[in-house]
Design a protein around this motif. Structure first.
Motif, PDB file in Angstrom:
ATOM      1  N   GLU A  78       0.830  -1.204   0.000  1.00 46.88           N
ATOM      2  CA  GLU A  78       0.000   0.000   0.000  1.00 46.88           C
ATOM      3  C   GLU A  78       0.865   1.254   0.000  1.00 46.88           C
ATOM      4  O   GLU A  78       0.407   2.329  -0.347  1.00 46.88           O
ATOM      5  CB  GLU A  78      -0.909   0.015   1.233  1.00 46.88           C
ATOM      6  CG  GLU A  78      -2.129  -0.844   1.036  1.00 46.88           C
ATOM      7  CD  GLU A  78      -2.911  -1.008   2.313  1.00 46.88           C
ATOM      8  OE1 GLU A  78      -2.740  -0.192   3.245  1.00 46.88           O
ATOM      9  OE2 GLU A  78      -3.685  -1.985   2.375  1.00 46.88           O
ATOM     10  N   ARG A  79       2.101   1.115   0.427  1.00 47.21           N
ATOM     11  CA  ARG A  79       2.972   2.282   0.554  1.00 47.21           C
ATOM     12  C   ARG A  79       4.106   2.250  -0.459  1.00 47.21           C
ATOM     13  O   ARG A  79       5.187   2.739  -0.235  1.00 47.21           O
ATOM     14  CB  ARG A  79       3.509   2.359   1.986  1.00 47.21           C
ATOM     15  CG  ARG A  79       2.375   2.262   2.994  1.00 47.21           C
ATOM     16  CD  ARG A  79       2.833   2.633   4.364  1.00 47.21           C
ATOM     17  NE  ARG A  79       3.308   3.998   4.394  1.00 47.21           N
ATOM     18  CZ  ARG A  79       4.264   4.419   5.207  1.00 47.21           C
ATOM     19  NH1 ARG A  79       4.835   3.590   6.037  1.00 47.21           N
ATOM     20  NH2 ARG A  79       4.644   5.673   5.195  1.00 47.21           N
ATOM     21  N   LEU A  80       3.793   1.599  -1.588  1.00 43.22           N
ATOM     22  CA  LEU A  80       4.816   1.418  -2.609  1.00 43.22           C
ATOM     23  C   LEU A  80       4.358   2.019  -3.938  1.00 43.22           C
ATOM     24  O   LEU A  80       3.210   1.844  -4.332  1.00 43.22           O
ATOM     25  CB  LEU A  80       5.025  -0.084  -2.800  1.00 43.22           C
ATOM     26  CG  LEU A  80       5.924  -0.474  -3.953  1.00 43.22           C
ATOM     27  CD1 LEU A  80       7.380  -0.375  -3.527  1.00 43.22           C
ATOM     28  CD2 LEU A  80       5.614  -1.894  -4.398  1.00 43.22           C
ATOM     29  N   GLY A  81       5.248   2.717  -4.597  1.00 42.63           N
ATOM     30  CA  GLY A  81       4.971   3.174  -5.961  1.00 42.63           C
ATOM     31  C   GLY A  81       6.002   2.554  -6.887  1.00 42.63           C
ATOM     32  O   GLY A  81       7.176   2.421  -6.520  1.00 42.63           O
ATOM     33  N   MET A 119      -6.497  14.671 -11.464  1.00 41.94           N
ATOM     34  CA  MET A 119      -6.146  16.042 -11.892  1.00 41.94           C
ATOM     35  C   MET A 119      -5.032  16.611 -11.013  1.00 41.94           C
ATOM     36  O   MET A 119      -4.096  17.232 -11.495  1.00 41.94           O
ATOM     37  CB  MET A 119      -7.379  16.958 -11.818  1.00 41.94           C
ATOM     38  CG  MET A 119      -8.096  17.271 -13.106  1.00 41.94           C
ATOM     39  SD  MET A 119      -7.155  17.095 -14.626  1.00 41.94           S
ATOM     40  CE  MET A 119      -6.418  18.715 -14.779  1.00 41.94           C
ATOM     41  N   GLU A 120      -5.159  16.355  -9.720  1.00 45.81           N
ATOM     42  CA  GLU A 120      -4.143  16.837  -8.772  1.00 45.81           C
ATOM     43  C   GLU A 120      -2.751  16.262  -9.128  1.00 45.81           C
ATOM     44  O   GLU A 120      -1.753  16.974  -9.152  1.00 45.81           O
ATOM     45  CB  GLU A 120      -4.547  16.323  -7.398  1.00 45.81           C
ATOM     46  CG  GLU A 120      -4.240  17.215  -6.236  1.00 45.81           C
ATOM     47  CD  GLU A 120      -4.831  16.559  -4.988  1.00 45.81           C
ATOM     48  OE1 GLU A 120      -4.085  15.878  -4.290  1.00 45.81           O
ATOM     49  OE2 GLU A 120      -6.057  16.701  -4.758  1.00 45.81           O
ATOM     50  N   LEU A 121      -2.762  14.975  -9.425  1.00 45.90           N
ATOM     51  CA  LEU A 121      -1.490  14.316  -9.765  1.00 45.90           C
ATOM     52  C   LEU A 121      -0.946  14.830 -11.098  1.00 45.90           C
ATOM     53  O   LEU A 121       0.266  15.008 -11.256  1.00 45.90           O
ATOM     54  CB  LEU A 121      -1.676  12.795  -9.830  1.00 45.90           C
ATOM     55  CG  LEU A 121      -1.886  12.104  -8.485  1.00 45.90           C
ATOM     56  CD1 LEU A 121      -2.431  10.693  -8.674  1.00 45.90           C
ATOM     57  CD2 LEU A 121      -0.588  12.066  -7.689  1.00 45.90           C
ATOM     58  N   ILE A 148       4.964   8.295 -13.524  1.00 49.25           N
ATOM     59  CA  ILE A 148       5.321   8.753 -12.182  1.00 49.25           C
ATOM     60  C   ILE A 148       4.071   9.192 -11.416  1.00 49.25           C
ATOM     61  O   ILE A 148       3.938   8.944 -10.211  1.00 49.25           O
ATOM     62  CB  ILE A 148       6.349   9.910 -12.266  1.00 49.25           C
ATOM     63  CG1 ILE A 148       7.738   9.345 -12.519  1.00 49.25           C
ATOM     64  CG2 ILE A 148       6.359  10.760 -11.010  1.00 49.25           C
ATOM     65  CD1 ILE A 148       8.325   8.597 -11.319  1.00 49.25           C
ATOM     66  N   ALA A 149       3.118   9.803 -12.125  1.00 50.94           N
ATOM     67  CA  ALA A 149       1.875  10.240 -11.460  1.00 50.94           C
ATOM     68  C   ALA A 149       1.196   9.035 -10.804  1.00 50.94           C
ATOM     69  O   ALA A 149       0.756   9.117  -9.650  1.00 50.94           O
ATOM     70  CB  ALA A 149       0.940  10.914 -12.466  1.00 50.94           C
ATOM     71  N   GLN A 150       1.112   7.893 -11.515  1.00 50.68           N
ATOM     72  CA  GLN A 150       0.481   6.713 -10.882  1.00 50.68           C
ATOM     73  C   GLN A 150       1.370   6.160  -9.774  1.00 50.68           C
ATOM     74  O   GLN A 150       0.886   5.679  -8.764  1.00 50.68           O
ATOM     75  CB  GLN A 150       0.071   5.645 -11.903  1.00 50.68           C
ATOM     76  CG  GLN A 150       1.173   4.921 -12.647  1.00 50.68           C
ATOM     77  CD  GLN A 150       1.929   3.880 -11.820  1.00 50.68           C
ATOM     78  OE1 GLN A 150       1.356   3.253 -10.930  1.00 50.68           O
ATOM     79  NE2 GLN A 150       3.217   3.730 -12.093  1.00 50.68           N
ATOM     80  N   ALA A 151       2.701   6.262  -9.957  1.00 48.98           N
ATOM     81  CA  ALA A 151       3.595   5.697  -8.927  1.00 48.98           C
ATOM     82  C   ALA A 151       3.479   6.457  -7.601  1.00 48.98           C
ATOM     83  O   ALA A 151       3.576   5.855  -6.540  1.00 48.98           O
ATOM     84  CB  ALA A 151       5.045   5.700  -9.420  1.00 48.98           C
ATOM     85  N   ALA A 153       0.806   8.093  -6.534  1.00 54.91           N
ATOM     86  CA  ALA A 153      -0.562   8.116  -6.014  1.00 54.91           C
ATOM     87  C   ALA A 153      -0.611   7.362  -4.696  1.00 54.91           C
ATOM     88  O   ALA A 153      -0.031   6.278  -4.575  1.00 54.91           O
ATOM     89  CB  ALA A 153      -1.508   7.474  -7.013  1.00 54.91           C
ATOM     90  N   GLY A 154      -1.273   7.929  -3.720  1.00 53.56           N
ATOM     91  CA  GLY A 154      -1.361   7.274  -2.409  1.00 53.56           C
ATOM     92  C   GLY A 154      -0.195   7.631  -1.509  1.00 53.56           C
ATOM     93  O   GLY A 154      -0.037   7.055  -0.450  1.00 53.56           O
ATOM     94  N   ASP A 155       0.643   8.561  -1.967  1.00 50.20           N
ATOM     95  CA  ASP A 155       1.763   9.071  -1.183  1.00 50.20           C
ATOM     96  C   ASP A 155       2.663   7.966  -0.638  1.00 50.20           C
ATOM     97  O   ASP A 155       2.822   7.804   0.576  1.00 50.20           O
ATOM     98  CB  ASP A 155       1.209   9.928  -0.033  1.00 50.20           C
ATOM     99  CG  ASP A 155       2.287  10.841   0.525  1.00 50.20           C
ATOM    100  OD1 ASP A 155       3.280  11.093  -0.187  1.00 50.20           O
ATOM    101  OD2 ASP A 155       2.146  11.283   1.675  1.00 50.20           O
ATOM    102  N   PRO A 156       3.243   7.157  -1.531  1.00 50.31           N
ATOM    103  CA  PRO A 156       4.029   6.011  -1.054  1.00 50.31           C
ATOM    104  C   PRO A 156       5.309   6.406  -0.344  1.00 50.31           C
ATOM    105  O   PRO A 156       5.874   7.470  -0.615  1.00 50.31           O
ATOM    106  CB  PRO A 156       4.363   5.253  -2.339  1.00 50.31           C
ATOM    107  CG  PRO A 156       4.280   6.261  -3.415  1.00 50.31           C
ATOM    108  CD  PRO A 156       3.263   7.278  -2.988  1.00 50.31           C
TER     109      PRO A 156
END
Ligand code: ADP
Length: 306
Positions: A78-81, A119-121, A148-151, A153-156
């Motif tokens: 969950e904390r990984l991009g 949009m934020e990302l 990178i935007a998807q990586a 996401a979720g503030d990894p």
């Protein structure tokens, strides 16, 4: 802190391939480079850290949580991009739709919904202006920024980026560097690359990996200092080049304006006639560590914690 202890990966097969052998690394917040030639084992390491491959032996912990433990492992993911080497996009989708889809796959949403998070990302990676454009119209650099935007996401806590700058033009590369260094504040970014410039520009610390083993753990400055005074440069004729390559450790040979400009690494003794001392570059240091040193015990493995 990401701690990799005695990590070994052998791909079964005939013959089996030892892709990683007893790798030990401790990596703190910020950018950390993993530099090595093709086939060194970088992607194998990235895939193990990303949970896509099981190691044959060894242990990986992040902030103390052990990846081998199913519960801690779930929390880790969950904390990984992760931005893999060949990231697949659907070209017919707009950048925003593509990202929304990726966020859905990742199971990440924002307080104001997935669309607003996308949009934020896109703003974060400087792609807001291209949100409605189709991904197939994106340049290589734009695609990498979307990746990178998807990586992120979720503030990894840990972001793994595998060979992200291959194929980018110099301007796109600089933009990508800027983005990565901004994102490295307060998190661990692990950058795998075979491009020395990536490390020289971005990484306060890096490891060199060769044939599945870490052969150097150092900083760009220490790596250069280590070989300072041992690099010589000269111009040689085509006929003379073979003899120089046979008798000396050549770190670079470039044909420039019809002449061979050659750099050599010389620990002791006299350089060839006409060669003079030259400031060591990180490229020299990298080539010395991957080509001219027999084993890890001779290498500049400096410090334990990155
Ligand atoms: P790098 O990312 O540094 O180019 P890799 O991790 O891709 O290196 O590969 C390390 C070694 O493992 C290479 O010898 C490669 O051929 C081998 N290898 C990689 N993936 C597999 C696989 N799935 N099966 C067997 N051998 C593999």
């Amino acid at each position: 802190m990401l701690a990799i202890e005695n990590l070994t990966k052998v791909y079964s097969g005939n013959p089996p391939v030892a892709a990683l052998t007893d790798v030990n690394l401790k990596i703190g917040e910020g950018m950390f480079g993993l530099l090595g030639p093709n086939g060194a084992g970088k992607s194998t390491l990235m895939k193990i850290l990303a949970g896509l491959l099981e190691p044959t032996a060894g242990r990986v912990t992040i902030d103390g949580a052990d990846l081998a433990d199913p519960v801690q492992r779930a929390a880790h993911y969950e904390r990984l991009g992760y931005l893999p080497q060949d990231f697949g996009f659907y070209g017919h989708l707009s950048g925003q739709k593509m990202l929304e889809f990726l966020l859905e796959l990742k199971g990440v949403t924002g307080p104001k919904g997935r669309r607003s998070l996308a949009m934020e990302l896109l703003h974060r990676v400087n792609l807001a202006h291209a949100a409605t454009r189709k991904v197939r119209e994106y340049s290589g650099g734009m695609r990498q920024r979307l990746g990178i935007a998807q990586a992120i996401a979720g503030d990894p806590r840990l972001v793994i980026v595998d060979e992200p700058t291959a194929g980018l033009d110099p301007e796109e590369r600089m933009r990508f560097y800027r983005l990565l260094s901004e994102l490295s504040v307060g998190r661990i970014i692990l950058l795998s690359t075979h491009i020395v410039e990536d490390v020289a520009t971005l990484c306060p610390r890096f490891a060199v990996i060769r044939k599945g083993s870490v052969v150097a753990l150092t900083t760009p400055k220490d790596a250069r200092d280590r070989i300072a005074g041992k690099i010589y440069e000269g111009v040689v004729s085509h006929e003379h080049l073979a003899a120089i390559s046979r008798d000396y450790h050549v770190t670079q040979a470039m044909v420039f304006d019809g002449t061979n400009q050659v750099r050599i690494f010389l620990e002791e003794g006299e350089p060839p006639a006409g060669f003079s001392s030259s400031p060591a570059t990180l490229e020299d240091a990298y080539l010395v560590s991957t080509r001219f040193t027999a084993n890890a015990s001779e290498m500049p493995v400096a410090g334990g914690v990155a």
